[in-house]
Design an enzyme around this catalytic site. Structure first.
Site, PDB file in Angstrom:
ATOM      1  N   ARG A  66      -0.088   9.423   2.972  1.00 29.06           N
ATOM      2  CA  ARG A  66       0.560   8.163   2.648  1.00 29.06           C
ATOM      3  C   ARG A  66       1.463   7.722   3.806  1.00 29.06           C
ATOM      4  O   ARG A  66       1.531   6.536   4.128  1.00 29.06           O
ATOM      5  CB  ARG A  66       1.350   8.318   1.341  1.00 29.06           C
ATOM      6  N   HIS A  70       1.043   4.242   5.621  1.00 31.84           N
ATOM      7  CA  HIS A  70       2.177   3.305   5.649  1.00 31.84           C
ATOM      8  C   HIS A  70       2.702   3.101   7.065  1.00 31.84           C
ATOM      9  O   HIS A  70       3.381   2.115   7.330  1.00 31.84           O
ATOM     10  CB  HIS A  70       3.281   3.780   4.704  1.00 31.84           C
ATOM     11  N   ASN A  96       8.461   2.010   0.354  1.00 33.20           N
ATOM     12  CA  ASN A  96       8.747   3.374   0.817  1.00 33.20           C
ATOM     13  C   ASN A  96      10.015   3.980   0.244  1.00 33.20           C
ATOM     14  O   ASN A  96      10.099   5.207   0.079  1.00 33.20           O
ATOM     15  CB  ASN A  96       8.889   3.391   2.352  1.00 33.20           C
ATOM     16  N   HIS A 196      -6.218   8.430  -3.408  1.00 37.84           N
ATOM     17  CA  HIS A 196      -5.542   8.672  -4.687  1.00 37.84           C
ATOM     18  C   HIS A 196      -6.308   9.677  -5.551  1.00 37.84           C
ATOM     19  O   HIS A 196      -6.058   9.800  -6.737  1.00 37.84           O
ATOM     20  CB  HIS A 196      -5.313   7.354  -5.438  1.00 37.84           C
TER      21      HIS A 196
END
Ligand SMILES: *[C@@H]1O[C@H](CO)[C@@H](O)[C@H](O)[C@H]1NC(C)=O
Ligand SMILES: *[C@@H]1O[C@H](CO)[C@@H](O)[C@H](O)[C@H]1NC(C)=O
Ligand SMILES: *[C@@H]1O[C@H](CO)[C@@H](O)[C@H](O)[C@H]1NC(C)=O
Ligand SMILES: *[C@@H]1O[C@H](CO)[C@@H](O)[C@H](O)[C@H]1NC(C)=O
Ligand SMILES: *[C@@H]1O[C@H](CO)[C@@H](O)[C@H](O)[C@H]1NC(C)=O
Ligand SMILES: *[C@@H]1O[C@H](CO)[C@@H](O)[C@H](O)[C@H]1NC(C)=O
Ligand SMILES: *[C@@H]1O[C@H](CO)[C@@H](O)[C@H](O)[C@H]1NC(C)=O
Ligand SMILES: *[C@@H]1O[C@H](CO)[C@@H](O)[C@H](O)[C@H]1NC(C)=O
Ligand SMILES: *[C@@H]1O[C@H](CO)[C@@H](O)[C@H](O)[C@H]1NC(C)=O
Ligand SMILES: *[C@@H]1O[C@H](CO)[C@@H](O)[C@H](O)[C@H]1NC(C)=O
Length: 346
Positions: A66, A70, A96, A196
Site C-alpha cells: 500500500r 500510495h 494515509n 486486497h
C-alpha cells in the site's frame, strides 16, 4: 484457486522481458540488475527484515504494498510518502493519516542497507522490492523488479488528497485516477485491486455500506447479506471505526485469487472493491471472472501491472537523490539547494 504458482524468479523473468519488449528498449530506464555491482545482496536484506517483521505483524506485507502504491500515485515512485514533513507531508493526507503504516519497517530495511552498501539503494526502490517480496512471501508470484529509481526532494499533501483512489469511490472515479497516472482503466485497475487479497481495513472505510449507504438508513444493495451480518458483528453501528477486519474474508493472509471469487458473491469489503464486479455493463466484470477462474492469469497480470505502476514518473540518473534516511531529504542536498536559490537570487 486450483493452481499454486511456485515462488520462483525464473518464471516471471520471462514475463518481464516480454513487457520490456512491448515498450521501447532504448527508453527503458530501470533494470532488474541495477544493484548487481553496487549492492548485490539488496533483495536478501530486504527479505530478512520483512520476514522478521511479519512474525509479529502478519499484515505488514499488505501495508508495504500500500505504501508503494500510495507513493507511485503521487508525483511518481519517488518515496515522497516516506518524508516527515508537518506542512506538506503525504503521511497526513486523508487517504494515509492513521492508516498508512510500515514506516518503521522501511527504516529498518534502510538501516541495514546503509551499513551494507551506503548511499546506494533508494527508498523508492526499497518500497518496490519490499512489495514484490511481500507478495511472494504470502504465496503470490515473484518477479525481477526493475530498479534504479531515485528519491524525490518534496512531498505534496494536496496531490495525495486528490490522486489516491478512495474506498467509497465509484468505478468511474477510480478509473479516472488510474488514467491520470498513465495506467489503464481495465486490467491495471482490476489486477492492482487484487492486492486486497490480503491485509486489513478499518471499520470506518465500509460502515456506511452496512447502515447508511445513501443517507436513508439503507444498506449497500451490492453487499452480500450473510457477509453484512458478519461485518455488523465486527463493526456495530456507532462503534469504534478503527477496529480492523480482513479485506479477504476467505484467505486473509494469502496472496491468491479469492479476492475475485469473493467479488462474484458480493463479498468485496470496500465499495471500491465490489464496484469492479457490480457496476452494470463495466468492462472490469469479465476480468474479475477471468482472474477468479484462473489464478495464473491473475498473477501474470498483477506482475505486469506492478511493473507499470512502479514505472510512473520516475526520477533516474542524477535527478533527485539517494536518501540516507527515508524520512528526510539529505542535509547536503538541502545545502546545495539553498546555495542554488541564493545564487539565482543574486
Ligand atoms: C517505463 O517508462 C519509460 C519512460 O516513460 C518507458 O520508456 C518504458 O517503456 C516504461 N517501461 C515499462 C516496463 O512500462
Ligand atoms: C546476504 O544477505 C544474507 C541475508 O541477510 C546474509 O545471510 C549473507 O551473509 C549476505 N551476504 C553477503 C555477501 O553480504
Ligand atoms: C525483528 O523484529 C522485532 C519485532 O518487530 C524487532 O524488535 C527486532 O529488532 C527485529 N530484529 C531484526 C534483526 O530486524
Ligand atoms: C491526522 O490525524 C490526527 C489524529 O490522529 C489528527 O490530529 C490530525 O489533525 C490529522 N491530520 C490531518 C492533516 O488531517
Ligand atoms: C503540489 O502539487 C500541486 C499540483 O502540481 C502544486 O500546485 C503545488 O504547488 C504543490 N505543492 C507543494 C507543496 O509542492
Ligand atoms: C458512498 O457512495 C454512495 C454511492 O455513491 C453514496 O451515496 C454515499 O454517500 C457514499 N458514502 C460516503 C460515506 O461517502
Ligand atoms: C445517515 O445519513 C444521513 C445523511 O448523511 C444523516 O443525516 C443521518 O444522521 C445518518 N444516520 C445515521 C443513523 O447515522
Ligand atoms: C478502537 O480500536 C482500535 C483498534 O482496535 C484500538 O486501538 C483503540 O484503542 C480503540 N479505541 C477505543 C476508544 O476503544
Ligand atoms: C452470499 O455469500 C454466500 C457465502 O457466504 C454465498 O453462498 C451466497 O451465494 C452469496 N449470495 C449472493 C447473493 O451472492
Ligand atoms: C490461465 O491463464 C494462463 C495465463 O494467462 C494461461 O496460459 C492458461 O491457459 C489459462 N488456463 C486456462 C485453463 O484457461
Amino acid at each position: 484457486m486450483s493452481e499454486k504458482m511456485p515462488c520462483s524468479k525464473y518464471i516471471v523473468a520471462a514475463l518481464f522481458f516480454a513487457v520490456l519488449l512491448q515498450g521501447s528498449l532504448s527508453n527503458a530506464q530501470l533494470s532488474p540488475t541495477f544493484y548487481d555491482e553496487t549492492c548485490p545482496n539488496v533483495t536478501n536484506i530486504i527479505r530478512d527484515v520483512l520476514m522478521n517483521a511479519s512474525l509479529s505483524d502478519p499484515r505488514i506485507g499488505a501495508s508495504l504494498i500500500r505504501l508503494h502504491f500510495h507513493d507511485c500515485f503521487v508525483q511518481g515512485c519517488d518515496a515522497s510518502i516516506l518524508l516527515d514533513d508537518p506542512a506538506n507531508g503525504e503521511k497526513e493526507a486523508l487517504p494515509n493519516n492513521n492508516s498508512a503504516r510500515g514506516y518503521e519497517v522501511v527504516d529498518a530495511m534502510k538501516a541495514v542497507l546503509e551499513s551494507a552498501c551506503p548511499n546506494t539503494v533508494s527508498c523508492a526502490d526499497i518500497l518496490a522490492i519490499a512489495s514484490e517480496e511481500s507478495v511472494c512471501l504470502a504465496g503470490g508470484p515473484s518477479w525481477a523488479v526493475p530498479l534504479g529509481r531515485r528519491d524525490g526532494l518534496t512531498a505534496n499533501r494536496t496531490l495525495a488528497n486528490s490522486n489516491l483512489p478512495g474506498f467509497n469511490e465509484s468505478l468511474e472515479a477510480i478509473k479516472s485516477k488510474f488514467t491520470a497516472v498513465g495506467l489503464d482503466t481495465s486490467t491495471d485497475v482490476v489486477a492492482l485491486s487484487g492486492a486486497h487479497t490480503f491485509g486489513r481495513a478499518q471499520c470506518f472505510t465500509f460502515t456506511s455500506r452496512l447502515y447508511n449507504f445513501t443517507g436513508e438508513g439503507d444498506t449497500d444493495p451490492t453487499l452480500n447479506t450473510t457477509y453484512l451480518e458478519a461485518l455488523s458483528q465486527i463493526c456495530p453501528q456507532g462503534g469504534n471505526g478503527s477496529v480492523l477486519t480482513d479485506l479477504d474474508p476467505t484467505t486473509p493472509d494469502a496472496f491468491d485469487s479469492n479476492y475475485f471469487t469473493n467479488l462474484q458473491v458480493n463479498r468485496g469489503l470496500l465499495r471500491s472493491d465490489q464496484q469492479l464486479f457490480s457496476t452494470e455493463g463495466a468492462d472490469t466484470i469479465e476480468i474479475v471472472n477471468r482472474f477468479a477462474a484462473n489464478q495464473t492469469a491473475f498473477f501474470e497480470s498483477f506482475v505486469e501491472s506492478m511493473i507499470r505502476m512502479g514505472n510512473i514518473s520516475l526520477l533516474t540518473g542524477t535527478a533527485g537523490e539517494i536518501r540516507t534516511n527515508c524520512r528526510a531529504v539529505n542535509a547536503a542536498t538541502i545545502r546545495s539547494y539553498s546555495d542554488d536559490v541564493l545564487v539565482s537570487s543574486i
